[in-house]
Motif scaffolding. Structure first.
Motif, PDB file in Angstrom:
ATOM      1  N   ASN A   1      20.646 105.134 -89.181  1.00  0.00           N
ATOM      2  CA  ASN A   1      19.629 106.078 -89.293  1.00  0.00           C
ATOM      3  C   ASN A   1      20.379 107.482 -89.311  1.00  0.00           C
ATOM      4  OD1 ASN A   1      17.873 108.504 -90.591  1.00  0.00           O
ATOM      5  ND2 ASN A   1      15.541 107.216 -90.215  1.00  0.00           N
ATOM      6  N   PRO A   2      21.311 108.793 -90.001  1.00  0.00           N
ATOM      7  CA  PRO A   2      20.929 109.471 -89.171  1.00  0.00           C
ATOM      8  C   PRO A   2      20.584 110.476 -87.595  1.00  0.00           C
ATOM      9  CG  PRO A   2      21.638 109.872 -91.580  1.00  0.00           C
ATOM     10  CD  PRO A   2      20.936 108.962 -91.232  1.00  0.00           C
TER      11      PRO A   2
ATOM     12  N   SER B   1      20.153 101.483 -85.326  1.00  0.00           N
ATOM     13  CA  SER B   1      20.320 102.097 -84.245  1.00  0.00           C
ATOM     14  C   SER B   1      19.610 103.037 -83.510  1.00  0.00           C
ATOM     15  CB  SER B   1      20.869 103.731 -85.805  1.00  0.00           C
ATOM     16  OG  SER B   1      20.036 103.586 -86.301  1.00  0.00           O
TER      17      SER B   1
ATOM     18  N   ILE C   1      24.660 103.866 -93.982  1.00  0.00           N
ATOM     19  CA  ILE C   1      23.744 105.001 -93.262  1.00  0.00           C
ATOM     20  C   ILE C   1      22.714 105.244 -94.317  1.00  0.00           C
ATOM     21  CG2 ILE C   1      23.845 107.630 -92.998  1.00  0.00           C
ATOM     22  CD1 ILE C   1      26.288 107.722 -91.875  1.00  0.00           C
TER      23      ILE C   1
END
Length: 76
Positions: A53-54, A22, A75
């Motif tokens: 990774n949020p 990400s 996630i």
């Protein structure tokens, strides 16, 4: 990818994971998916997952992933 083209013609799943993909830009994701499409038969039914990774992405980033055919997020 050209090396594996002789062994594999298509995939049911594409997984971009490990090392927090990400953090890749949308352009880098585009480049990876374009290369996969150039070398293999990737259809609309293929599950395409990106590990995220949020805290690394914005709502717009995740929307852009969806527009590019990413249909699953891992996630963690």
């Amino acid at each position: 990818m050209a090396f594996y083209k002789k062994s594999f013609q298509s995939f049911d799943t594409i997984y971009l994971g490990g090392g927090t993909p990400s953090l890749l830009s949308i352009q880098q994701i585009d480049d990876i998916l374009k290369s996969a499409n150039d070398h293999f038969n990737i259809d609309r039914q293929t599950e395409i997952t990106v590990e995220v990774n949020p805290g690394d992405g914005s709502a717009e980033y995740f929307q852009q992933l969806r527009k590019r055919g990413i249909n699953r997020l891992n996630i963690g």
